[in-house]
Enzyme design. Structure first.
Site, mmCIF file in Angstrom:
data_model
loop_
_atom_site.group_PDB
_atom_site.id
_atom_site.type_symbol
_atom_site.label_atom_id
_atom_site.label_comp_id
_atom_site.label_asym_id
_atom_site.label_seq_id
_atom_site.Cartn_x
_atom_site.Cartn_y
_atom_site.Cartn_z
ATOM 1 N N LYS A 52 23.460 19.050 6.581
ATOM 2 C CA LYS A 52 23.134 19.966 5.498
ATOM 3 C C LYS A 52 24.502 20.410 4.756
ATOM 4 O O LYS A 52 25.338 20.566 5.650
ATOM 5 C CB LYS A 52 22.348 21.075 5.732
ATOM 6 C CG LYS A 52 21.744 21.875 4.400
ATOM 7 C CD LYS A 52 21.047 23.042 5.083
ATOM 8 C CE LYS A 52 20.302 23.792 3.840
ATOM 9 N NZ LYS A 52 19.529 25.102 4.262
ATOM 10 N N SER A 127 15.221 25.429 1.926
ATOM 11 C CA SER A 127 16.200 24.558 1.025
ATOM 12 C C SER A 127 16.734 23.333 1.731
ATOM 13 O O SER A 127 17.608 22.602 1.119
ATOM 14 C CB SER A 127 17.415 25.663 0.928
ATOM 15 O OG SER A 127 17.834 26.030 2.448
ATOM 16 N N SER A 151 14.034 27.570 5.838
ATOM 17 C CA SER A 151 14.422 26.524 5.217
ATOM 18 C C SER A 151 14.496 25.229 6.035
ATOM 19 O O SER A 151 14.909 24.035 5.853
ATOM 20 C CB SER A 151 15.769 26.706 4.581
ATOM 21 O OG SER A 151 15.659 27.289 3.396
HETATM 22 N N1 GLN Z 1 13.015 30.214 0.552
HETATM 23 C C1 GLN Z 1 13.543 31.068 1.111
HETATM 24 C C2 GLN Z 1 14.799 31.667 0.195
HETATM 25 O O1 GLN Z 1 14.971 31.141 -1.054
HETATM 26 C C3 GLN Z 1 14.526 30.807 2.464
HETATM 27 C C4 GLN Z 1 15.765 29.869 2.243
HETATM 28 C C5 GLN Z 1 16.351 29.479 3.514
HETATM 29 O O2 GLN Z 1 15.909 29.570 4.509
HETATM 30 N N2 GLN Z 1 17.770 29.174 3.383
HETATM 31 O O3 GLN Z 1 15.728 32.613 0.462
#
Ligand code: GLN
Length: 447
Positions: A52, A127, A151
């Protein structure tokens, strides 16, 4: 293997767009790795991985999918990258994501969205959407994602792969671009449970450079997978099957839970009374921490610098206005609001208090149960643009993943079925602190 991965990427990534940057040295490194040969302390010899793009890789551009870091090339590796390399793994490239990991669909990337390999009209989740898609599309054998509020687990669920968010503190965050430091955790995303366990073994463990990393031994997760679930006590919170969770998801997940029962586990319905506050609490805490962590992107030390600034303040304002995308700005504004001195007690401090209640709910369950299970996401993958105009609706879809981060517990997404439209559905398996082993055993029994 590395050549095969590169061939597959060449053939498919124009459509999928899992990668932001490919390594130029992967093949050379693979040759060098082969020359060293396999040994038990190099369990990932020659294995191509996607990383990532919020994890620092020495000499490979690392952008967090933001214009702010469009040209940033780190000069050192994150601890977890050092560990993967020491185990013989080959970094193929850096995967696409929501900008600074803020989002759940990979649509907020400055570099454009990643597509779901099962159906390219649909989002891959986020994400860590690029990491999920590269594994799901068969480009690589595994990937690293990060999970602040779902995410790793949600994109794993949307793309039909295995994704583990380890216990907070299990994996070093040194060299990982911070979003919300009390929630962020890195974990593996793979084709199957065994690969996942092997990757976690490799990256886990204490790191002197990260004081939040736990000084605990790392069990041999991959060696103990086949213990089965006989006699395990499993809790199913009713709140995981409440309003907003669609029927297909409920039915598919319930069928998987029934299978656990058939395999000898006992299953009880339980309650998590404070779970309903998870989403607001998460978005207050995550955005507040982000507003602090992202102060460093000021256009001076590193990152995007706007031209034609007329003063220092003007430089800050222009660089941040041009360097950050909409979603990041939204978080920075709400986060700054909730820690402003006139608001902090009503918002940030209150969220902290409710966070403790959510944690206590889980702790009580783990006095009596080995695992907690439910769906990962309230629906399978949705179409591009579907949540784009309504951020609050998009946030609400995180209701099943964020409580796990708020409590700091480990959680895994395991593919257990498909929707009628042919999109994967994941089962979430949540364990007690540092009990990833039992999560893997249950997942392996179902796989
Ligand atoms: N969807 C969540 C957010 O937008 C989780 C994001 C994540 O785990 N990085 O913050």
């Amino acid at each position: 293997l590395v050549q095969a991965a590169l061939d597959r990427i060449n053939a498919t990534d124009e459509t999928i767009h899992a990668f932001i940057t490919l390594s130029e040295t992967a093949l050379e490194e693979a040759k060098a790795s082969d020359e060293k040969g396999y040994s038990t302390d190099r369990p990932l010899q020659g294995i191509p991985l996607g990383i990532k793009d919020n994890i620092l890789t020495d000499g490979i551009r690392t952008t967090a999918a933001s214009r702010m870091l469009e040209d940033f090339v780190p000069f050192f590796d994150a601890t977890i990258i050092e560990k993967l390399k020491a185990a013989g793994a080959i970094i193929i490239g850096k995967t696409n994501m929501d900008e600074f990991a803020m989002g759940a669909s990979s649509e907020t990337s400055y570099f454009g969205p990643t597509k779901n390999p099962w159906n390219t009209d649909y989002v891959p989740g986020g994400s860590s959407g690029g990491s999920a898609a590269t594994v799901s599309a068969g480009q690589v054998l595994g990937a690293l994602g990060s999970d602040t509020g779902g995410s790793i687990r949600q994109p794993a669920s949307f793309t039909g792969i295995v994704g583990m968010k380890p216990t907070y503190g299990r994996v070093s965050r040194w060299g990982v671009i911070a979003f919300a430091s009390s929630l962020d955790q890195v974990g593996p995303m793979t084709h199957n449970v065994e690969d996942n366990a092997l990757m976690l073994e490799t990256i886990a463990g204490h790191d002197d450079k990260d004081s939040t990393s736990a000084e605990l031994d790392v069990p041999a997760f991959a060696a103990n997978l086949d213990k089965g679930v006989k006699g395990m006590k499993i809790a199913v919170p009713e709140e995981y099957f409440g309003a907003g969770v669609d029927e297909e998801t409920q039915a598919t997940v319930k069928a998987a839970i029934k299978q656990l029962e058939d395999l000898g586990a006992t299953v009880d319905t339980v309650h998590l009374p404070h779970m309903k506050y998870g989403v607001p609490v998460y978005y207050i805490i995550a955005s507040a921490e982000a507003s602090s962590n992202l102060q460093r992107y000021d256009g001076i030390r590193y990152g995007y610098r706007a031209e034609d600034a007329e003063s220092l303040e003007d430089l800050y304002i222009k660089s941040r206005s041009e360097g950050f995308g909409m979603e990041v700005k939204r978080r920075l504004m709400t986060g700054t609001f909730s820690i402003a001195s006139e608001n902090i007690d009503d918002y940030f401090m209150q969220a902290g208090r409710v966070r403790s209640l959510i944690k206590e709910d889980f702790k009580k369950l783990f006095n009596d149960y080995d695992l907690v299970v439910g769906p990962v996401a309230p629906s399978p993958a949705y179409k591009f643009g579907e949540n784009a105009d309504d951020p609050v609706a998009a946030y609400q879809a995180d209701l099943l993943t964020v409580p796990v981060n708020l409590a700091g517990l480990p959680g895994l997404s395991l593919p257990v079925g498909f929707s009628e439209a042919g999109l994967p559905i994941g089962l979430q398996i949540i364990g007690n602190y540092f009990d990833e082993e039992r999560i893997y055993q249950a997942a392996y029994a179902l796989e």
